[in-house]
Enzyme design. Structure first.
Site, PDB file in Angstrom:
ATOM      1  N   THR A  19       0.829  -1.216   0.000  1.00 45.12           N
ATOM      2  CA  THR A  19       0.000   0.000   0.000  1.00 45.12           C
ATOM      3  C   THR A  19       0.863   1.264   0.000  1.00 45.12           C
ATOM      4  OG1 THR A  19      -1.588  -1.236   1.290  1.00 45.12           O
ATOM      5  CG2 THR A  19      -1.870   1.141   1.270  1.00 45.12           C
ATOM      6  N   LYS A 109       7.905   1.502  11.707  1.00 44.74           N
ATOM      7  CA  LYS A 109       7.906   1.806  13.155  1.00 44.74           C
ATOM      8  C   LYS A 109       8.434   0.647  13.988  1.00 44.74           C
ATOM      9  CE  LYS A 109       3.576   0.137  12.302  1.00 44.74           C
ATOM     10  NZ  LYS A 109       2.325   0.339  11.644  1.00 44.74           N
ATOM     11  N   GLU A 133       9.858  10.060   8.942  1.00 41.35           N
ATOM     12  CA  GLU A 133       8.605  10.800   9.168  1.00 41.35           C
ATOM     13  C   GLU A 133       7.376   9.888   9.101  1.00 41.35           C
ATOM     14  OE1 GLU A 133       8.264  14.431   9.809  1.00 41.35           O
ATOM     15  OE2 GLU A 133       6.540  13.322  10.536  1.00 41.35           O
ATOM     16  N   GLY A 191     -12.167  -3.033   6.324  1.00 32.60           N
ATOM     17  CA  GLY A 191     -10.744  -2.853   6.034  1.00 32.60           C
ATOM     18  C   GLY A 191     -10.045  -1.860   6.966  1.00 32.60           C
ATOM     19  N   LYS A 209       5.236   3.351  18.245  1.00 28.29           N
ATOM     20  CA  LYS A 209       5.267   4.747  17.805  1.00 28.29           C
ATOM     21  C   LYS A 209       5.633   5.705  18.941  1.00 28.29           C
ATOM     22  CE  LYS A 209       1.848   3.812  14.174  1.00 28.29           C
ATOM     23  NZ  LYS A 209       0.404   3.762  13.902  1.00 28.29           N
ATOM     24  N   GLY A 307      -2.898   5.081   5.573  1.00 29.50           N
ATOM     25  CA  GLY A 307      -3.453   5.155   4.209  1.00 29.50           C
ATOM     26  C   GLY A 307      -2.351   5.442   3.211  1.00 29.50           C
TER      27      GLY A 307
HETATM   28  N1  HSE Z   1      -2.287   0.048  11.991  1.00 31.01           N
HETATM   29  C1  HSE Z   1      -2.007   1.421  12.141  1.00 31.01           C
HETATM   30  C2  HSE Z   1      -3.195   2.151  12.736  1.00 31.01           C
HETATM   31  C3  HSE Z   1      -1.667   2.141  10.848  1.00 31.01           C
HETATM   32  O1  HSE Z   1      -4.276   1.557  12.898  1.00 31.01           O
HETATM   33  O2  HSE Z   1      -3.065   3.324  13.033  1.00 31.01           O
HETATM   34  C4  HSE Z   1      -0.248   2.005  10.446  1.00 31.01           C
HETATM   35  O3  HSE Z   1       0.646   2.535  11.380  1.00 31.01           O
END
Ligand code: HSE
Length: 445
Positions: A19, A109, A133, A191, A209, A307
């Site tokens: 993606t 991450k 970033e 999704g 993160k 996204g």
């Molecule tokens: N799986 C993560 C979220 C997105 O739901 O924020 C990618 O870091």
């Protein structure tokens, strides 16, 4: 420098065409109306696991290869864009690329939160940059603002809603009064949640993160394994309703906070957030990062946390930052140079100055929300109050509004208390004959 003076294209080796990889290729190849530096970038090689998989982007045959090792060692390539994710072989490939003098742009991450120190050390020795970033907050600029725009501040706390899946689930539970399990199934069908939702719903993704954000905000590495982490599986409709009545919303917060001069608290847990707090207004899959520092005060970064387009925006801005830095080097006008930088720009480079000391959990001070199921008999609230008082836990509110079966439901919100004292009080409360169970314990921001 006039852009017209630049005579070399910077060659990218992209690892991964999922993606984020597809989004990045689409963005880089659609330069009209975007920054002119995009014209200086060439997608030279793209590494994939399988050549046969149908993909949203069409690339010339000679660009796509399954030989990822050849990409990271290719002398023609200047920048490796790692968007394959996972720990290995991503770590090994990035290290090899660095040793071969290539700059890194990564959205990974999991790898950065665990191997950041190793990658940064190798990069600083090799005179190349590691740009990340896209690893936190998808398209929201937060890494470079922390490194650059806020760098003179003494950061006190970074508090984030940095997992879109869990924020989506909690928002729908709150708006519709639905249960966790029902919303999760729906989110998977739409999704918004993975088939295996563990990393998101258990808070592990947010813990990766916040480790990265903490290490940048506080200039020291955070040992990922030491980050305290609680997910949202146990959040019930009942707690969401009580929270609402008490003036809160429940959010999965990732918090990195200075506890004293030498130590930090870094944790992820569902939290009651006062409804007037800026983070309470973050709905659905959006992310936000709330930074408190001196002298800036409070700043919040908000936007799409995942996204293809959003994450590609962050990846591509890192690539442009690198290209801008490289073309300002005198030797960049020579096609022979490999742009190794002996003095890295300290506001662009990634450094750790050792590791943060994390405060023991029992010393952390926070407010708590606790829901008790008790026998409905005289004196129970008094006994709860006495136990809390004995352990120095001061109560802000006590409400008894509901019943479950024949048991009374009592909800308590405390003032600030150390986790140690609160849990000692609970240990004693559990021994009271009138107490049936303690179905929920949550922290309050
Ligand atoms: N799986 C993560 C979220 C997105 O739901 O924020 C990618 O870091």
């Amino acid at each position: 420098m006039e852009l017209g003076a630049v005579i070399v294209a910077f060659k990218l080796g992209i690892l991964g065409l999922g993606t984020v990889g597809c989004g990045t290729v689409q963005l880089l190849t659609d330069s009209d109306g975007r920054h002119p530096l995009l014209e200086e970038i060439e997608i030279y090689r793209v590494g994939v696991r399988s050549l046969d998989k149908p993909r949203e982007v069409k690339l010339p045959k000679e660009v796509v290869t399954t030989d990822l090792e050849a990409i990271v060692t290719d002398p023609e390539i200047d920048i490796i864009v790692e968007v394959m994710g996972g720990l290995e072989p991503a770590r090994e490939l990035m290290l090899k690329a660095i040793r071969n003098g290539k700059h890194i742009v990564t959205a990974n991450k999991a790898a950065i939160s665990r191997f950041g120190e190793e990658l940064y050390t190798a990069a600083n020795q090799a005179g190349v940059y590691v740009m990340l970033e896209a690893s936190v907050g998808g398209g929201i600029p937060v890494i470079q603002p922390l490194k650059q725009s806020l760098s003179v501040n003494r950061i006190q706390a970074v508090t984030g809603i940095i997992n879109g899946t869990t924020n989506y689930i909690l928002t729908r539970m709150q708006d519709e009064g639905s249960s966790f399990d029902d919303v999760l199934v729906d989110a998977q069908e739409l999704g918004y949640a993975e088939a295996d939702p563990t990393a998101d719903v258990e808070g592990l993704d947010a813990a990766d993160k916040i480790s990265i954000l903490a290490s940048i905000a506080f200039d020291r590495g955070v040992n990922r394994e030491d980050v305290y982490c609680e997910g949202i599986r146990q959040i019930s409709k009942t707690d969401i309703e009580y929270a609402q009545k008490l003036g809160f919303v429940i959010k999965l917060l990732a918090i990195a906070k200075k506890v004293n001069l030498t130590s930090l608290s870094v944790r992820v847990h569902p939290t009651l957030v006062p409804s007037e707090h800026p983070l309470a207004s973050i709905h659905g899959v959006n992310n936000a990062v709330f930074v408190e520092g001196e002298p800036i005060g409070q700043v919040m970064f908000f936007g799409p946390g995942a996204g293809a387009g959003a994450t590609a925006s962050a990846v591509s801005s890192d690539i442009l930052n690198l290209v801008a830095s490289l073309i300002s080097l005198p030797e960049s006008n020579s096609k022979d140079s490999k742009y190794k930088i002996s003095n890295l720009d300290p506001l662009l480079a990634s450094f750790h100055q050792g590791y943060c000391q994390l405060a023991p959990r029992e010393e952390l001070v926070t407010r708590f929300y606790a829901r008790f199921l008790t026998k409905d008999q005289p004196g129970v609230i008094g006994k709860l109050g006495t136990c809390f008082g004995k352990h120095g836990v001061s109560l802000e509110s006590v409400v008894q509004t509901g019943f479950q079966e024949k048991l009374a439901e009592i909800v308590v919100v405390t003032h600030d208390v150390s986790e140690g004292s609160f849990h000692q009080a609970l240990e004693e409360i559990r021994t009271l004959e009138a107490i049936d169970s303690i179905p929920s314990l949550l922290r309050v921001l």
